[in-house]
Structures are given as structure tokens and as C-alpha cells.
Scaffold this motif. Structure first.
Motif, PDB file in Angstrom:
ATOM      1  N   ILE A 141       0.808  -1.320  -0.062  1.00 21.28           N
ATOM      2  CA  ILE A 141       0.095  -0.028  -0.008  1.00 21.28           C
ATOM      3  C   ILE A 141       0.900   1.295  -0.098  1.00 21.28           C
ATOM      4  CG2 ILE A 141      -1.436   1.239   1.433  1.00 21.28           C
ATOM      5  CD1 ILE A 141      -2.745  -1.408   2.303  1.00 21.28           C
ATOM      6  N   ALA A 142       1.853   1.184   0.787  1.00 17.78           N
ATOM      7  CA  ALA A 142       2.796   2.503   0.966  1.00 17.78           C
ATOM      8  C   ALA A 142       3.497   2.798  -0.035  1.00 17.78           C
ATOM      9  CB  ALA A 142       3.530   2.310   2.145  1.00 17.78           C
ATOM     10  N   THR A 143       3.895   1.685  -0.926  1.00  9.45           N
ATOM     11  CA  THR A 143       4.823   1.844  -2.336  1.00  9.45           C
ATOM     12  C   THR A 143       3.798   2.213  -3.313  1.00  9.45           C
ATOM     13  OG1 THR A 143       5.130  -0.268  -2.537  1.00  9.45           O
ATOM     14  CG2 THR A 143       6.577   1.147  -1.182  1.00  9.45           C
ATOM     15  N   HIS A 144       2.490   1.963  -3.341  1.00 10.39           N
ATOM     16  CA  HIS A 144       1.647   1.957  -4.411  1.00 10.39           C
ATOM     17  C   HIS A 144       1.803   0.626  -5.398  1.00 10.39           C
ATOM     18  CE1 HIS A 144       0.258   6.478  -4.166  1.00 10.39           C
ATOM     19  NE2 HIS A 144      -0.037   5.860  -3.099  1.00 10.39           N
ATOM     20  N   GLY A 145       2.400  -0.401  -4.787  1.00 12.01           N
ATOM     21  CA  GLY A 145       2.510  -1.520  -5.501  1.00 12.01           C
ATOM     22  C   GLY A 145       4.236  -1.676  -6.028  1.00 12.01           C
ATOM     23  N   ASP A 146       4.901  -0.600  -5.738  1.00  9.96           N
ATOM     24  CA  ASP A 146       6.310  -0.621  -6.347  1.00  9.96           C
ATOM     25  C   ASP A 146       7.245  -1.076  -4.976  1.00  9.96           C
ATOM     26  OD1 ASP A 146       8.908  -0.146  -7.555  1.00  9.96           O
ATOM     27  OD2 ASP A 146       8.729   2.095  -7.087  1.00  9.96           O
ATOM     28  N   VAL A 147       7.139  -2.477  -4.935  1.00  7.88           N
ATOM     29  CA  VAL A 147       7.622  -3.117  -3.694  1.00  7.88           C
ATOM     30  C   VAL A 147       9.206  -3.022  -4.000  1.00  7.88           C
ATOM     31  CG1 VAL A 147       7.838  -5.036  -2.393  1.00  7.88           C
ATOM     32  CG2 VAL A 147       5.567  -4.496  -3.327  1.00  7.88           C
ATOM     33  N   LEU A 148       9.627  -3.350  -4.906  1.00  6.93           N
ATOM     34  CA  LEU A 148      11.225  -3.641  -5.326  1.00  6.93           C
ATOM     35  C   LEU A 148      11.850  -2.387  -5.294  1.00  6.93           C
ATOM     36  CD1 LEU A 148      11.343  -6.310  -8.205  1.00  6.93           C
ATOM     37  CD2 LEU A 148      11.313  -6.595  -5.594  1.00  6.93           C
ATOM     38  N   GLY A 149      11.071  -1.148  -5.661  1.00  5.94           N
ATOM     39  CA  GLY A 149      11.884   0.278  -5.713  1.00  5.94           C
ATOM     40  C   GLY A 149      11.617   0.922  -4.241  1.00  5.94           C
ATOM     41  N   LEU A 150      10.729   0.471  -3.540  1.00  8.55           N
ATOM     42  CA  LEU A 150      10.478   0.856  -1.988  1.00  8.55           C
ATOM     43  C   LEU A 150      10.425   2.260  -2.288  1.00  8.55           C
ATOM     44  CD1 LEU A 150      12.950  -1.430   0.172  1.00  8.55           C
ATOM     45  CD2 LEU A 150      10.355  -1.377   0.136  1.00  8.55           C
ATOM     46  N   HIS A 151       9.692   2.957  -3.222  1.00  8.23           N
ATOM     47  CA  HIS A 151       9.468   4.277  -3.272  1.00  8.23           C
ATOM     48  C   HIS A 151       8.231   4.433  -2.688  1.00  8.23           C
ATOM     49  CE1 HIS A 151       9.322   8.271  -4.819  1.00  8.23           C
ATOM     50  NE2 HIS A 151       7.881   8.215  -5.195  1.00  8.23           N
ATOM     51  N   PHE A 152       8.162   5.444  -1.427  1.00 10.55           N
ATOM     52  CA  PHE A 152       7.062   5.614  -0.558  1.00 10.55           C
ATOM     53  C   PHE A 152       6.315   6.857  -0.941  1.00 10.55           C
ATOM     54  CE2 PHE A 152       9.593   2.796   2.059  1.00 10.55           C
ATOM     55  CZ  PHE A 152       8.388   1.655   2.407  1.00 10.55           C
ATOM     56  N   ALA A 153       5.132   7.018  -1.213  1.00  9.24           N
ATOM     57  CA  ALA A 153       4.481   8.060  -1.700  1.00  9.24           C
ATOM     58  C   ALA A 153       4.549   9.121  -0.626  1.00  9.24           C
ATOM     59  CB  ALA A 153       3.091   7.627  -2.127  1.00  9.24           C
ATOM     60  N   THR A 273      -4.006  -1.065  -3.483  1.00 10.42           N
ATOM     61  CA  THR A 273      -4.638  -0.879  -2.267  1.00 10.42           C
ATOM     62  C   THR A 273      -5.350  -2.084  -1.639  1.00 10.42           C
ATOM     63  OG1 THR A 273      -4.876   1.436  -2.289  1.00 10.42           O
ATOM     64  CG2 THR A 273      -6.244   0.715  -1.074  1.00 10.42           C
ATOM     65  N   VAL A 274      -6.124  -2.555  -2.840  1.00 13.96           N
ATOM     66  CA  VAL A 274      -6.961  -3.619  -2.494  1.00 13.96           C
ATOM     67  C   VAL A 274      -6.042  -4.860  -2.332  1.00 13.96           C
ATOM     68  CG1 VAL A 274      -8.580  -5.375  -3.764  1.00 13.96           C
ATOM     69  CG2 VAL A 274      -8.687  -2.961  -4.205  1.00 13.96           C
ATOM     70  N   VAL A 275      -4.833  -5.163  -2.941  1.00 17.58           N
ATOM     71  CA  VAL A 275      -3.864  -5.994  -2.752  1.00 17.58           C
ATOM     72  C   VAL A 275      -3.235  -6.106  -1.299  1.00 17.58           C
ATOM     73  CG1 VAL A 275      -1.714  -7.426  -3.458  1.00 17.58           C
ATOM     74  CG2 VAL A 275      -3.247  -6.472  -5.244  1.00 17.58           C
ATOM     75  N   GLY A 276      -2.978  -4.915  -0.976  1.00 14.96           N
ATOM     76  CA  GLY A 276      -2.376  -4.463   0.366  1.00 14.96           C
ATOM     77  C   GLY A 276      -3.335  -4.653   1.475  1.00 14.96           C
TER      78      GLY A 276
END
Length: 290
Positions: A141-153, A273-276
Motif C-alpha cells: 500500500i505504502a509504495t503503491h505496488g512498487d515493492v522492489l523500488g521501495l518508493h514511498f508516496a 490498495t486492494v492487494v495490500g
């Protein structure tokens, strides 16, 4: 008297109220600062809880509280509503409602972690699995799905949302030995927190909002999120023949909430969001042995 159907009705009413609060928070914060929302919502909650106690002939129990119980109320009230909602509303101010709301559901995992040092409980393998799955959902949720990039919005918003779960868990742990009527205790906590909230809003914000919409939103939050929902949930558990079956209905709330956030707040619900949220709820299910 035990009545499972009545318990289910009260539980569904609670779920319906809890499903609206994320939208109510976000819409209210468009007109209020977090501290303004907390003050006016707390005031509305005090009036609601007092009315409930008066209607059931229990308002005198508040006056009968001992000095020790009032001291406990001041401590608990400083945690909830004052500190908890100050942090939570600040998180909602920074994050989209669809992100802040699922993150708040990790408080049960936080509670199991804090119970180890504070209550001497053991961390089960089920708890560790729940932690891993649920916090994987937080990262999604926090990365908007960019888990590998770990970019937090919004790193600050995510931190505030997770810190609020620590405060909420501490509140419940410290309240485990509270022998007061739950509604009486909650009203006393809110009454003790009001001076703290008033002082904070006078120091860091303006007391009066610029629009009536903000006051209406705060009244809604205070009456339903902080007042009636607590009472209906307690009633549901008290009436239930099978408390676990009633408690499981809470899993309906976050998904209903996402629909309301989409239609009333206007947020486009992200797949991440739904996946998280699914991962967070799966973790909670693992913890409860579902």
C-alpha cells in the motif's frame, strides 16, 4: 440474554458505522485541522455517551468514580482520544483515505507484539506469520505496488498511521485491568482528554472552523465513530452466543469503506490498495486461526 441474531444485527450496525468513518475523516479534514476535528468530535462524543448513560440510568456511575479511577481516566484519555486521534487525523491529512484506513487495521498485530514485553505473553508462530503477511500488505500500500523500488508516496503519513496503532494498542493493554462499566470509562476518558485537546487546539490551531461543513463532519465522527459504534459493538459481543462469529464480521468493514471512499471522497481505488488490504486482512485471519 444471549441472542445470536440480535448480536449479528448490532455487529452489522457497527460495521456500517465503521465503514463510513474513513470517508468522514477525509471530508472533514478538508474543512478542519486535525486538532479542530478532534476537539469538536470529542465534544460530540461526550454528549452522545452521556445521553446513552442517562437513557439507561447509569449516568450516576460517572459521579461515583473514585479519585483513583479519575486518575486512570486522565492517563487513558491522554492516550485515547487525545494522542491516538491527533496522530491518526494527521495521517489522514497526509495520506489518501484508501491508504490510511488499511494501515490502521494493523493495530491488532501491534497489540500482539506489545503484549510480549508488557503482559508477559509469548509470541506464537502464528503471530510471526501474521506479522510478515500483514506488514507485506503495508509495504504494498505504502509504495503503491512498487515493492522492489521501495518508493514511498508519503513516508511521514505512513509512519504516523503506524505510530497510531502503537498508541491504540498501548491504550487497550493499559485498559485490561479497568473494572469500570465500559461506557462510563470511555466517557470519563473523553472528559479528561477535553482540556488537553482544547489547550492543543488553542496553541496550534484556530478554535473555530471557517465552515459549518467542518462542524457537521466532526459531529458525525463524534457521534458514530467515537460514540454509538463503541456501544453497539459492546452490545453485540454481550448478546452473542458465539463471539468469534460476530467478531469476524469486522472483516467486511474495510472493503465497504473502500467503496464509500471511492464514491464519496472521489478517490480512484488503486489495485495496490486492494492487494495490500487483502494481505493485511489475511494476516489478521492467520493470527486468529481462521
Amino acid at each position: 440474554m444471549k441472542d445470536q441474531k440480535r448480536a449479528t444485527r448490532y455487529a452489522l450496525a457497527t460495521v456500517a458505522m465503521w465503514s463510513t468513518v474513513a470517508s468522514a475523516f477525509k471530508l472533514s479534514l478538508a474543512h478542519l485541522t486535525p486538532l479542530q476535528l478532534l476537539f469538536f468530535a470529542s465534544l460530540a462524543s461526550c454528549l452522545t455517551l452521556a445521553a446513552i448513560l442517562a437513557a439507561t440510568g447509569r449516568l450516576g456511575l460517572v459521579r461515583a468514580l473514585s479519585r483513583a479511577q479519575w486518575r486512570r481516566s486522565f492517563l487513558l484519555g491522554a492516550l485515547n482520544p487525545f494522542l491516538y486521534y491527533t496522530i491518526l487525523f494527521a495521517a489522514y491529512d497526509l495520506l489518501p483515505a484508501q491508504e490510511a484506513q488499511p494501515l490502521n487495521y494493523t493495530w491488532a498485530i501491534t497489540l500482539s507484539l506489545l503484549a510480549v514485553p508488557m503482559l508477559g505473553q509469548k509470541l506464537r508462530g502464528r503471530d510471526v506469520a501474521a506479522l510478515v503477511v500483514s506488514y507485506a500488505g503495508v509495504v504494498v500500500i505504502a509504495t503503491h505496488g512498487d515493492v522492489l523500488g521501495l518508493h514511498f508516496a508519503s513516508p511521514s503519513g505512513v509512519v504516523l498511521a503506524l505510530v497510531s496503532t502503537v498508541v491504540w494498542a498501548l491504550y487497550w493493554i493499559l485498559g485490561t485491568k479497568d473494572d469500570r462499566d465500559p461506557v462510563v470509562g470511555l466517557l470519563a476518558n473523553f472528559l479528561c482528554s477535553l482540556p488537553l485537546t482544547l489547550l492543543a487546539v488553542l496553541c496550534f490551531s484556530n478554535l473555530w472552523p471557517d465552515s459549518w461543513q467542518g462542524l457537521a463532519g466532526a459531529a458525525y465522527v463524534g457521534v458514530f465513530e467515537m460514540g454509538l459504534a463503541f456501544v453497539t459493538w459492546l452490545t453485540a459481543l454481550k448478546c452473542a452466543e458465539n463471539a468469534a462469529r460476530v467478531a469476524n464480521l469486522i472483516f467486511l468493514s474495510p472493503f465497504c469503506s473502500l467503496l464509500l471512499i471511492h464514491f464519496f471522497v472521489g478517490e480512484a481505488i488503486l489495485p495496490s490498495t486492494v492487494v495490500g488490504l487483502g494481505l493485511i486482512l489475511a494476516g489478521l485471519g492467520v493470527q486468529r486461526g481462521l
